[in-house]
Structures are given as structure tokens and as C-alpha cells.
Design a protein around this motif. Sequence first.
Motif, short mmCIF file in Angstrom:
data_model
loop_
_atom_site.label_atom_id
_atom_site.label_comp_id
_atom_site.label_asym_id
_atom_site.label_seq_id
_atom_site.Cartn_x
_atom_site.Cartn_y
_atom_site.Cartn_z
N THR A 116 26.96 43.94 4.70
CA THR A 116 27.27 43.31 3.41
C THR A 116 26.29 43.72 2.32
N GLY A 117 25.05 44.06 2.71
CA GLY A 117 24.06 44.46 1.72
C GLY A 117 23.49 43.31 0.93
N ASN A 118 23.66 42.07 1.45
CA ASN A 118 23.16 40.91 0.70
C ASN A 118 21.69 40.62 0.94
N LEU A 166 31.46 50.35 1.57
CA LEU A 166 32.04 50.81 0.30
C LEU A 166 33.03 49.79 -0.26
N THR A 167 33.88 49.25 0.60
CA THR A 167 34.88 48.29 0.14
C THR A 167 34.23 46.99 -0.30
N ILE A 168 33.19 46.56 0.39
CA ILE A 168 32.46 45.35 -0.02
C ILE A 168 31.88 45.53 -1.42
N GLN A 169 31.25 46.68 -1.65
CA GLN A 169 30.66 46.94 -2.96
C GLN A 169 31.74 47.12 -4.03
N ILE A 210 42.39 37.97 8.94
CA ILE A 210 41.99 39.15 9.73
C ILE A 210 40.46 39.24 9.76
N GLN A 211 39.91 39.39 10.95
CA GLN A 211 38.45 39.41 11.11
C GLN A 211 37.80 40.55 10.35
N GLU A 212 38.46 41.70 10.30
CA GLU A 212 37.88 42.90 9.68
C GLU A 212 37.62 42.76 8.18
N VAL A 213 38.28 41.81 7.52
CA VAL A 213 38.12 41.69 6.06
C VAL A 213 37.23 40.51 5.67
N GLN A 214 36.65 39.83 6.62
CA GLN A 214 35.92 38.60 6.31
C GLN A 214 34.74 38.82 5.37
N GLU A 215 34.10 39.99 5.44
CA GLU A 215 32.93 40.23 4.58
C GLU A 215 33.31 40.35 3.10
N TYR A 216 34.57 40.66 2.79
CA TYR A 216 34.99 40.70 1.38
C TYR A 216 36.21 39.81 1.14
N ARG A 217 36.39 38.83 2.01
CA ARG A 217 37.54 37.92 1.95
C ARG A 217 37.66 37.23 0.59
N GLY A 238 36.95 53.32 -2.66
CA GLY A 238 36.40 51.97 -2.57
C GLY A 238 37.25 51.01 -1.76
N ALA A 239 38.56 51.18 -1.82
CA ALA A 239 39.47 50.26 -1.13
C ALA A 239 39.91 50.79 0.23
N ASN A 240 39.32 51.89 0.69
CA ASN A 240 39.83 52.58 1.89
C ASN A 240 39.79 51.70 3.14
N HIS A 241 38.74 50.88 3.29
CA HIS A 241 38.68 50.02 4.46
C HIS A 241 39.85 49.04 4.48
N PHE A 242 40.15 48.45 3.34
CA PHE A 242 41.27 47.52 3.24
C PHE A 242 42.60 48.26 3.42
N LEU A 243 42.70 49.46 2.88
CA LEU A 243 43.92 50.26 3.06
C LEU A 243 44.14 50.59 4.54
N ASP A 244 43.05 50.85 5.26
CA ASP A 244 43.16 51.09 6.71
C ASP A 244 43.69 49.85 7.43
#
Length: 290
Positions: free
Chosen positions: A79-81, A121-124, A244-251, A221-227
Motif C-alpha cells: 500500500t505504501g502507507n 501502481l493501481t493503489i497509487q 474480492i480480496q484482491e482489491v481490498q487495498e484500494y477498495r 494505473g488501472a491494470n491490476h483492477f482490469l486483470d
Amino acid sequence: MDILLRQLYQDQASKERTCAILVLKKDDSSFLSTDGFDAIILLISDGVTDWVSKHYEASGKRIAFHTMSQDMMHHSLITGNQRRLIDWLVNGKIVYDRNEFMQEVKQRIDTFPPGDRTKKLTIQFAKLLRRFEEGKVLFSRGYILDGFSNLFHALHHLARIAVIKDGFYPEVTVWEQVKKIEPEIHKLYQEALNSEEPLNKRIELLILALEVAIISKLELGANHFLDVLRSIDGEVSVSELLSIQEVQEYRIDLELILNVLIEKEFVTIVKKETPAKAIFQTKYKINDFL
């Protein structure tokens, strides 16, 4: 100093749940990364569920002892927080390492695997969109300084995207990284900060530049979500996406990303009838050309 520090962490090395212990002295790193303490001790342990901090003083030296779990450490890396954590992990001296756990973490930071990079990348990108939209709205409503503050933060997220894209973790000195990696963004930063133009004019130019950047970085930037969308067979509701668990960091910003993807025709809205007349539930489907 080393003897004092050893007294604080040596009993932890014998515990089964201890994964690694690192020590970072102020002399070995920046004053900022040690938060003003003379030394940082970082303990990675499976025996905790939260980030625990304790402060000590010995022989006129101030020491901060931080304990966190493996999961929390990996979450912070993605997350980079907690950017100071990168410095601790990269520059900290390993004083205990169970089964080369920390060596593998350092290697993961060095190599920055594509999976980590794509999600980061998608989080940022999500944070960039959030700050940009809020800054634009505040500026349009006459809240000039608040609008500028948000847009300037959006610029920081754009800088971090440039660094991540090049295969590096964004550091505290991210603008020094960007200066070498993508000088155009660094120039935009300098102009926003130092230009002699009136603030209103600088904000207008910043909005235009960020709009162009968002469009150009959208697929990256949106590639993770597109995947995630590609892995779904058929259309999907927003509630299903949010679970979905994979998107929780930018939910928290997922709907913002989704709306931009709809606007740019990466995603199609699918209307589903409901019992109420003339009211439809909207579901979403990635376009075939992607």
C-alpha cells in the motif's frame, strides 16, 4: 550503543514466533526515517496482530522498538502507507533472521516482482484520482488553497507511479527519484511550486496537466483492477467487486476507478431489470477488446 540495543532485543531472538530483527541507527540513515530517535529496532513477529511501539532511554540515547506481523509488513509494502518502513527494511542491519526470512524480503524489495508492482501502481492511481477529483471540485467552488493542496498531493501520487513503473519502491525522497526517471513530472512539480504565475493560473495548468496524465496512465494505473475484471466470467455487480480480496487495498476508491474506466470505454454498463418499474440494477463488464 550496540550493547544497549542488544539488551532490548536479545530475548526476542529465542522466541519461536520471531521472524527477524533489524536495527537502524540515526547515523546510518536520515533523521527523518528514525523519527528523531537515536536508533530503531524493528521486530517482525507472528505473535502480534497490531503495530506495537515502545520507547526507551539509556545512556542519553533514545530508542524506539517497533513490533509488527509479517502480514502487516507485507501490507505496508504494497500500500505504501508507511514509506519509512522501506528505509528500515532496506538500510536496517539484520541482527536476527529465522530461515533467511528478512533476506528474502530484501530481495523482494530489490527485484520488485511484477505482481507487487501492478497492485502498487493501481493503489497509487486510485489515490491520484481521489486527490485530483477532490482538488478540482474544491477549486471550482472557490476553496483555492484546499484545491491546490489536493492537486499537489495528486502530483505526488503521479510521481510515485513513475517510480513504480520503472521498478523501484517510492522512497521518502521521491522527487529526487522522479528527477532522474521522468523529468517532465519533476518539471511540472517545479512549475506548480515556484512559478511566478498567479495561484489560480497555476492550478488551472495543473488540472490540465493531471487530466492528460490520468488519460495516458489509465491502462497502466488501472491494470491490476482490469486483470480482476478479466478473471470474471460475465458481468459483475459493484458489491461483488468490493468483496474480492484482491482489491481490498484500494477498495475505498474502487468505484472512482470504475467510473473512469466506464467513461473511457474500458468497461461497459449492463442494465438488469428489477421489480421496480423503470429502475435497473447496473452491473459491469470489461470490453472485449481488452
